[in-house]
Design a protein around this motif. Sequence first.
Motif, mmCIF file in Angstrom:
data_model
loop_
_atom_site.group_PDB
_atom_site.id
_atom_site.type_symbol
_atom_site.label_atom_id
_atom_site.label_comp_id
_atom_site.label_asym_id
_atom_site.label_seq_id
_atom_site.Cartn_x
_atom_site.Cartn_y
_atom_site.Cartn_z
ATOM 1 N N ASP A 8 17.209 10.635 -16.817
ATOM 2 C CA ASP A 8 16.150 11.415 -15.700
ATOM 3 C C ASP A 8 14.496 10.849 -16.189
ATOM 4 O OD1 ASP A 8 17.990 12.651 -14.642
ATOM 5 O OD2 ASP A 8 17.595 14.639 -15.439
ATOM 6 N N ALA A 9 14.357 10.613 -17.305
ATOM 7 C CA ALA A 9 12.962 10.231 -17.926
ATOM 8 C C ALA A 9 12.684 8.811 -17.568
ATOM 9 C CB ALA A 9 12.774 10.314 -19.165
ATOM 10 N N ARG A 10 13.989 7.962 -17.365
ATOM 11 C CA ARG A 10 13.774 6.698 -17.203
ATOM 12 C C ARG A 10 13.571 6.538 -15.687
ATOM 13 N NH1 ARG A 10 18.234 5.622 -20.693
ATOM 14 N NH2 ARG A 10 19.500 5.123 -18.885
ATOM 15 N N MET A 11 14.057 7.352 -14.839
ATOM 16 C CA MET A 11 14.105 7.417 -13.537
ATOM 17 C C MET A 11 12.552 7.812 -13.183
ATOM 18 S SD MET A 11 16.045 9.549 -10.493
ATOM 19 C CE MET A 11 17.659 8.902 -11.388
ATOM 20 N N ARG A 12 11.893 8.922 -13.746
ATOM 21 C CA ARG A 12 10.870 9.321 -13.613
ATOM 22 C C ARG A 12 9.790 7.942 -13.897
ATOM 23 N NH1 ARG A 12 12.371 14.047 -15.695
ATOM 24 N NH2 ARG A 12 11.544 13.576 -17.520
ATOM 25 N N ALA A 13 9.913 7.296 -15.209
ATOM 26 C CA ALA A 13 8.891 6.300 -15.424
ATOM 27 C C ALA A 13 9.018 5.012 -14.660
ATOM 28 C CB ALA A 13 9.406 5.864 -16.912
ATOM 29 N N SER A 14 10.393 4.886 -14.106
ATOM 30 C CA SER A 14 10.519 3.882 -12.943
ATOM 31 C C SER A 14 9.567 3.931 -11.861
ATOM 32 C CB SER A 14 11.756 3.612 -12.953
ATOM 33 O OG SER A 14 11.889 2.402 -11.717
ATOM 34 N N ARG A 15 9.983 5.415 -11.277
ATOM 35 C CA ARG A 15 9.062 5.591 -10.002
ATOM 36 C C ARG A 15 7.543 5.547 -10.081
ATOM 37 N NH1 ARG A 15 10.455 7.399 -5.279
ATOM 38 N NH2 ARG A 15 8.944 8.445 -4.047
ATOM 39 N N ALA A 16 7.046 6.065 -11.562
ATOM 40 C CA ALA A 16 5.757 6.128 -11.419
ATOM 41 C C ALA A 16 5.248 4.352 -11.680
ATOM 42 C CB ALA A 16 5.423 6.810 -13.189
ATOM 43 N N GLU A 17 5.948 3.843 -12.315
ATOM 44 C CA GLU A 17 5.484 2.325 -12.270
ATOM 45 C C GLU A 17 5.706 1.634 -10.880
ATOM 46 O OE1 GLU A 17 3.885 -1.258 -13.562
ATOM 47 O OE2 GLU A 17 4.172 0.783 -14.598
ATOM 48 N N TYR A 18 6.598 1.889 -10.045
ATOM 49 C CA TYR A 18 6.463 1.576 -8.938
ATOM 50 C C TYR A 18 5.225 2.091 -7.954
ATOM 51 C CZ TYR A 18 10.911 -0.929 -7.853
ATOM 52 O OH TYR A 18 11.873 -1.775 -7.722
ATOM 53 N N ALA A 19 5.051 3.372 -8.120
ATOM 54 C CA ALA A 19 3.914 4.083 -7.560
ATOM 55 C C ALA A 19 2.568 3.106 -7.866
ATOM 56 C CB ALA A 19 3.648 5.402 -7.929
ATOM 57 N N ARG A 20 2.311 2.981 -9.028
ATOM 58 C CA ARG A 20 1.056 2.075 -9.615
ATOM 59 C C ARG A 20 1.269 0.906 -8.885
ATOM 60 N NH1 ARG A 20 -0.903 1.379 -15.689
ATOM 61 N NH2 ARG A 20 0.918 0.137 -16.032
ATOM 62 N N ARG A 21 2.171 -0.031 -9.073
ATOM 63 C CA ARG A 21 2.194 -1.277 -8.362
ATOM 64 C C ARG A 21 1.792 -1.241 -7.021
ATOM 65 N NH1 ARG A 21 7.127 -4.754 -11.097
ATOM 66 N NH2 ARG A 21 6.639 -3.836 -13.333
ATOM 67 N N MET A 22 2.470 -0.057 -6.256
ATOM 68 C CA MET A 22 2.133 -0.146 -4.707
ATOM 69 C C MET A 22 0.617 0.124 -4.444
ATOM 70 S SD MET A 22 4.666 -1.378 -3.329
ATOM 71 C CE MET A 22 4.120 -0.946 -1.737
ATOM 72 N N ASN A 23 0.291 1.038 -5.290
ATOM 73 C CA ASN A 23 -1.131 1.406 -5.014
ATOM 74 C C ASN A 23 -2.197 0.187 -5.365
ATOM 75 O OD1 ASN A 23 -0.678 4.332 -4.462
ATOM 76 N ND2 ASN A 23 -1.001 4.759 -6.557
ATOM 77 N N ARG A 24 -1.621 -0.447 -6.373
ATOM 78 C CA ARG A 24 -2.505 -1.785 -6.535
ATOM 79 C C ARG A 24 -2.768 -2.816 -5.155
ATOM 80 N NH1 ARG A 24 -0.214 -2.923 -11.811
ATOM 81 N NH2 ARG A 24 0.900 -4.784 -10.812
ATOM 82 N N VAL A 25 -1.272 -2.646 -4.352
ATOM 83 C CA VAL A 25 -1.140 -3.524 -3.153
ATOM 84 C C VAL A 25 -2.053 -3.092 -2.097
ATOM 85 C CG1 VAL A 25 0.382 -4.140 -1.517
ATOM 86 C CG2 VAL A 25 0.831 -4.491 -3.762
#
Length: 323
Positions: A8-25
């Motif tokens: 569960d923690a890996r899933m949350r961390a993965s989604r957070a990283e996706y959000a950060r990268r998409m915000n950069r875009v």
Amino acid sequence: MSEDLPPDARMRASRAEYARRMNRVLDYIDQHLDAPLDLAQLADVANFSRFHFHRIFAAWMGETLGDYARRRRLEKAAFRLARGSSEPVLDIALACGFGSGEAFARAFKQQFGHTPSEWRATAPQRAAELRAARHSNPDQVHSNPGQARPRPLGDHDGSLTLHGETEMEVHITDLPAARVAYQRLIGPYGPNIGVFWRQTMGPWIQSHGLQGQQCYGVGHDDPSITPPDKCRYDACVTVPDGFQPAAPASLATLPGGRYAVARFKGQPMAIGNAWMWLTREWLASSGLQADDRPSFERFDPANSIDPATGELTCDICIPVRAL
């Protein structure tokens, strides 16, 4: 990403990283709306596979990259047309990435049902309609920078009285640039923003030892133009040099320069009135116009809310330049 984390923690961390990268875009796109957008370059900004990026973007945002860029160009143009300046329509079209006035006029009419000139001429009427709608729907009263807002009671002399008790004065000042960490909320403005600060950004600030640092709220979109579920709001806190936040937070710099700054003190629901007066009335008679830097609310989190009265205190800051 650590394999030692529970699933569960890996899933949350993965989604957070996706959000950060998409915000950069999304930030990159907004900064380059006047230029062609290259898919491969955007994939590199996000550090995603060039082959898969378009599919990832569409799945994450609910619209294709082309549709998103077109919408943002038209929304930016609609905001510039409505803000009361005499900027020629063709100049706005070119600044928002359209190759000709004709192509811009066709796309604008298709998106908003008005020609660009009609949109500019009917801006006061739309503002009045939005005011009436928000007075009947308090959930939409707590607006944010860059949005159309309900019109307040007040004169046109540089001060504003809300409900007979809160007065604002506007000062023109040069603000320094601010290096901030931010987390982004995408969705309808209103009470969601307060919940986001209390449940997400506030605990993050405390866990990173940033209590007492200056905070900013940046609403990037106008909900009278942008669909509510697409509106973007950044909750920001000033960070020291060398600070590197982990996902889901990202770094940004709020640009410095000349701003109109007004101290707001009152019930949170009244801040929409203050924004409306500043952007629709005070600005139009000031000899100045807003430029394309972000507007924001600036506040000290320790003193922004009076626990006894519930009153909010913050500075409303609008970037300005000469007409």
